[in-house]
Design a protein around this motif. Structure first.
Motif, PDB file in Angstrom:
ATOM      1  N   GLU A 156      63.072   3.363  76.478  1.00  0.00           N
ATOM      2  CA  GLU A 156      62.773   3.950  77.784  1.00  0.00           C
ATOM      3  C   GLU A 156      62.094   5.305  77.635  1.00  0.00           C
ATOM      4  O   GLU A 156      61.297   5.702  78.489  1.00  0.00           O
ATOM      5  N   TYR A 157      62.405   5.993  76.558  1.00  0.00           N
ATOM      6  CA  TYR A 157      61.811   7.315  76.317  1.00  0.00           C
ATOM      7  C   TYR A 157      60.703   7.245  75.267  1.00  0.00           C
ATOM      8  O   TYR A 157      60.413   8.226  74.592  1.00  0.00           O
ATOM      9  N   SER A 158      60.083   6.091  75.132  1.00  0.00           N
ATOM     10  CA  SER A 158      59.063   5.907  74.093  1.00  0.00           C
ATOM     11  C   SER A 158      57.839   6.784  74.302  1.00  0.00           C
ATOM     12  O   SER A 158      57.058   6.981  73.368  1.00  0.00           O
ATOM     13  N   VAL A 159      57.672   7.317  75.492  1.00  0.00           N
ATOM     14  CA  VAL A 159      56.552   8.217  75.742  1.00  0.00           C
ATOM     15  C   VAL A 159      56.691   9.508  74.932  1.00  0.00           C
ATOM     16  O   VAL A 159      55.704  10.197  74.681  1.00  0.00           O
ATOM     17  N   PRO A 161      57.581  11.495  71.394  1.00  0.00           N
ATOM     18  CA  PRO A 161      57.722  11.332  69.938  1.00  0.00           C
ATOM     19  C   PRO A 161      59.091  11.824  69.482  1.00  0.00           C
ATOM     20  O   PRO A 161      59.778  12.557  70.211  1.00  0.00           O
ATOM     21  N   ASP A 162      59.481  11.443  68.275  1.00  0.00           N
ATOM     22  CA  ASP A 162      60.797  11.828  67.758  1.00  0.00           C
ATOM     23  C   ASP A 162      61.017  13.331  67.772  1.00  0.00           C
ATOM     24  O   ASP A 162      62.146  13.789  68.006  1.00  0.00           O
ATOM     25  N   VAL A 163      59.954  14.086  67.542  1.00  0.00           N
ATOM     26  CA  VAL A 163      60.103  15.538  67.476  1.00  0.00           C
ATOM     27  C   VAL A 163      60.572  16.111  68.809  1.00  0.00           C
ATOM     28  O   VAL A 163      61.195  17.177  68.861  1.00  0.00           O
ATOM     29  N   GLY A 168      66.369  16.370  72.427  1.00  0.00           N
ATOM     30  CA  GLY A 168      66.855  16.078  73.765  1.00  0.00           C
ATOM     31  C   GLY A 168      68.059  15.160  73.753  1.00  0.00           C
ATOM     32  O   GLY A 168      69.042  15.364  74.477  1.00  0.00           O
ATOM     33  N   ARG A 169      67.997  14.143  72.903  1.00  0.00           N
ATOM     34  CA  ARG A 169      69.106  13.197  72.790  1.00  0.00           C
ATOM     35  C   ARG A 169      70.338  13.903  72.229  1.00  0.00           C
ATOM     36  O   ARG A 169      71.453  13.683  72.690  1.00  0.00           O
ATOM     37  N   LYS A 170      70.148  14.748  71.231  1.00  0.00           N
ATOM     38  CA  LYS A 170      71.271  15.491  70.666  1.00  0.00           C
ATOM     39  C   LYS A 170      71.942  16.349  71.736  1.00  0.00           C
ATOM     40  O   LYS A 170      73.180  16.450  71.784  1.00  0.00           O
ATOM     41  N   LYS A 171      71.148  16.954  72.579  1.00  0.00           N
ATOM     42  CA  LYS A 171      71.685  17.804  73.645  1.00  0.00           C
ATOM     43  C   LYS A 171      72.547  16.992  74.600  1.00  0.00           C
ATOM     44  O   LYS A 171      73.618  17.440  75.028  1.00  0.00           O
ATOM     45  N   VAL A 172      72.086  15.794  74.938  1.00  0.00           N
ATOM     46  CA  VAL A 172      72.851  14.921  75.831  1.00  0.00           C
ATOM     47  C   VAL A 172      74.177  14.530  75.184  1.00  0.00           C
ATOM     48  O   VAL A 172      75.242  14.594  75.815  1.00  0.00           O
TER      49      VAL A 172
END
Length: 209
Positions: A156-159, A161-163, A168-172
């Motif tokens: 879903e967040y493929s727009v 890049p990993d950087v 963002g994912r870590k923050k969640v």
């Protein structure tokens, strides 16, 4: 129409209107929203899972009709490039249900429940806490199911890049781990809390590699 869910929607909406055409129109709007091409986790399957979990565990909602409406509408608007999805979903739900004659107090509660899914903080209203726990139940799944969920979220967040995605994912994940309890009701805390924390920490370790 999605065969498994439309009868549930129909039974729910018959509490507010006898107009079958209107019920079908509102369903078509929701079905289209949850079936968008960029949806991978936040789909009708997610809605169905929440409804089934509530039924399986025979949850006792003070306002079961409002809870079901909140479940159906809480991710109606979901765009990964925006940060107002919950506000837009709440607005849509209240607009549509106002058109069916829901009283102002119920509309306020419906909107509040959906907005609470933005931060997932404990709420004074028990049904809102129940909605939050149903929404987050995937976090307490076994690891393989949880890992599949993380891959769907990544799609879903493929727009991004990993950087950008990984921080963002870590923050969640850290947001949930920093809370006193991820789950707000005693029943779902007992069921899912320990496994959820284990899953979140494991994903954080993987993201850090």
């Amino acid at each position: 129409m999605t065969p498994a869910l439309y009868p549930v929607w129909q039974d729910l909406l018959l509490n507010f209107t006898q107009e079958e055409t209107r019920i079908q129109q509102l369903w078509a709007e929701l079905e289209a929203a949850y079936s968008g091409k960029n949806r991978h986790y936040h789909t009708l399957h997610h809605i169905q899972s929440m409804l089934q979990l509530a039924e399986t565990h025979q949850v006792r909602a003070q306002g079961p009709l409002l809870l079901k409406l909140a479940i159906f509408y809480h991710d109606a608007v979901y765009k990964t490039t925006r940060n107002d999805n919950e506000e837009k979903s709440a607005q849509l739900a209240c607009q549509r249900m106002k058109g069916l004659g829901l009283p102002p107090a119920d509309l306020d509660q419906l909107g509040h429940m959906i907005l609470a899914t933005k931060q997932h903080q404990r709420q004074p209203q028990p049904d809102t806490n129940l909605l939050l726990d149903l929404d987050l139940s995937i976090l307490g799944s076994g690891w393989l199911t949880y890992w599949e969920y993380t891959q769907l979220i990544r799609k879903e967040y493929s727009v991004y890049p990993d950087v950008l995605y990984k921080p963002g994912r870590k923050k969640v994940l850290q947001h949930f781990l920093d809370q006193e309890q991820i789950f707000k009701t005693g029943h779902f805390t007992t069921l899912f809390e320990a496994q959820a924390k284990e899953n979140l920490r494991r994903e954080l370790d993987i993201l850090a590699r």
